[in-house]
Design a protein around this motif. Structure first.
Motif, mmCIF file in Angstrom:
data_model
loop_
_atom_site.group_PDB
_atom_site.id
_atom_site.type_symbol
_atom_site.label_atom_id
_atom_site.label_comp_id
_atom_site.label_asym_id
_atom_site.label_seq_id
_atom_site.Cartn_x
_atom_site.Cartn_y
_atom_site.Cartn_z
ATOM 1 N N THR A 32 37.190 41.180 33.893
ATOM 2 C CA THR A 32 38.073 40.024 33.978
ATOM 3 C C THR A 32 39.467 40.514 33.631
ATOM 4 O O THR A 32 39.656 41.184 32.615
ATOM 5 C CB THR A 32 37.643 38.913 32.989
ATOM 6 N N LYS A 64 50.630 40.608 41.418
ATOM 7 C CA LYS A 64 49.780 39.443 41.690
ATOM 8 C C LYS A 64 49.725 39.135 43.186
ATOM 9 O O LYS A 64 48.670 38.765 43.713
ATOM 10 C CB LYS A 64 50.264 38.223 40.903
ATOM 11 N N HIS A 115 38.666 33.299 40.758
ATOM 12 C CA HIS A 115 39.948 33.266 40.053
ATOM 13 C C HIS A 115 40.317 31.816 39.754
ATOM 14 O O HIS A 115 39.875 30.890 40.436
ATOM 15 C CB HIS A 115 41.062 33.946 40.859
ATOM 16 N N ALA A 135 35.954 39.993 38.641
ATOM 17 C CA ALA A 135 35.683 40.876 39.770
ATOM 18 C C ALA A 135 34.473 41.759 39.490
ATOM 19 O O ALA A 135 34.264 42.207 38.364
ATOM 20 C CB ALA A 135 36.903 41.743 40.058
ATOM 21 N N TYR A 171 41.124 36.620 36.908
ATOM 22 C CA TYR A 171 40.319 37.122 38.024
ATOM 23 C C TYR A 171 39.040 37.728 37.456
ATOM 24 O O TYR A 171 39.111 38.599 36.591
ATOM 25 C CB TYR A 171 41.069 38.205 38.804
ATOM 26 N N ASP A 181 46.235 38.863 45.027
ATOM 27 C CA ASP A 181 45.878 37.627 45.731
ATOM 28 C C ASP A 181 45.563 37.882 47.204
ATOM 29 O O ASP A 181 44.652 37.281 47.762
ATOM 30 C CB ASP A 181 47.007 36.598 45.625
ATOM 31 N N LYS A 189 37.021 40.991 44.025
ATOM 32 C CA LYS A 189 37.219 39.662 43.435
ATOM 33 C C LYS A 189 36.029 38.751 43.727
ATOM 34 O O LYS A 189 35.535 38.708 44.845
ATOM 35 C CB LYS A 189 38.495 39.007 43.979
ATOM 36 N N THR A 201 46.762 33.876 35.762
ATOM 37 C CA THR A 201 45.602 33.674 36.619
ATOM 38 C C THR A 201 44.541 34.642 36.128
ATOM 39 O O THR A 201 44.826 35.821 35.898
ATOM 40 C CB THR A 201 45.922 33.942 38.101
#
Length: 168
Positions: free
Chosen positions: A54, A64, A130, A159, A157, A68, A127, A155
Motif C-alpha cells: 500500500t 501520481k 485506490h 497493489a 493505492y 493513475d 494496482k 490517494t
C-alpha cells in the motif's frame, strides 16, 4: 549490474525500517516517459489473498499522474549511498526536467513499467484498488489536523506485488 527474481515470501527485510527510515522510490511510466518520487509511508502484507503493498501519494505529486495512468508501478529500495538522490526525488517535481537523471539515477524498464537501476530491490506492483483519504473517516481526528493542514489528502493505492527483483 543485474537482478534476479525472488519470491516475495523470501524477503527478509524489515518493512518498518525500509519504508519509514530508509525510504523508497515509487516509479511509474514507460520507456517514453517516466517519473519517480520518494515515499516514507506505506505498508506490506497480504490483501485479498495476494502479496501486496500500500502506497500513499498526495494529489500535487507529478508521479501520481503516471501511477493513475498506468496499470503497474514499481517500488525501488536503494542503499544509504543514495540518500542524496532520495532527498532530491522527494523535493523536486520532475514536471519540467528529467528528475531521475538529475538525481544521478538510471531508469530500469521491466514488464512495461519503470524502476531504478541502482536499486538493491525492485518490486513490480499491479494496482488493485485506490481511494482518497477522507477527513470524515479519521478515528483519531488529530491526524487530520497534523498531517493535512492544507487538506491535500493522499490517494491510497493497494497493489499486488507481481515480481521482486534483487541485485545480484
Amino acid at each position: 549490474m543485474s537482478f534476479r527474481e525472488v519470491k516475495p515470501e523470501e524477503l527478509t527485510m524489515n518493512p518498518f525500517t525500509k519504508i519509514g527510515k530508509e525510504w523508497l522510490l515509487i516509479t511509474a511510466g514507460n520507456e517514453e516517459k517516466c517519473n519517480t518520487m520518494t515515499a516514507s509511508w506505506g505498508a506490506m502484507g497480504v490483501m485479498w489473498g495476494k502479496n501486496a503493498v500500500t502506497v500513499y501519494i498526495r494529489p500535487q505529486r507529478y508521479t501520481k499522474e503516471f501511477v493513475d495512468r498506468e496499470e503497474t508501478f514499481t517500488i525501488s529500495v536503494l542503499g544509504e549511498d543514495y540518500r542524496k538522490a532520495l532527498n532530491y526525488c522527494g523535493t523536486v517535481s520532475g514536471k519540467g526536467i528529467d528528475k531521475i537523471t538529475e538525481a544521478g539515477l538510471t531508469p530500469y524498464f521491466v514488464d512495461g513499467t519503470a524502476g531504478i537501476q541502482e536499486a538493491d530491490m525492485i518490486m513490480v506492483c499491479k494496482k488493485m484498488y485506490h481511494d482518497t483519504i477522507k477527513p470524515e473517516c479519521f478515528d483519531e481526528t488529530e491526524n487530520d489536523t497534523k498531517w493535512y493542514p492544507q487538506k491535500d489528502y493522499h490517494t491510497m493505492y493497494i497493489a499486488e506485488i507481481q515480481k521482486v527483483l534483487v541485485r545480484e
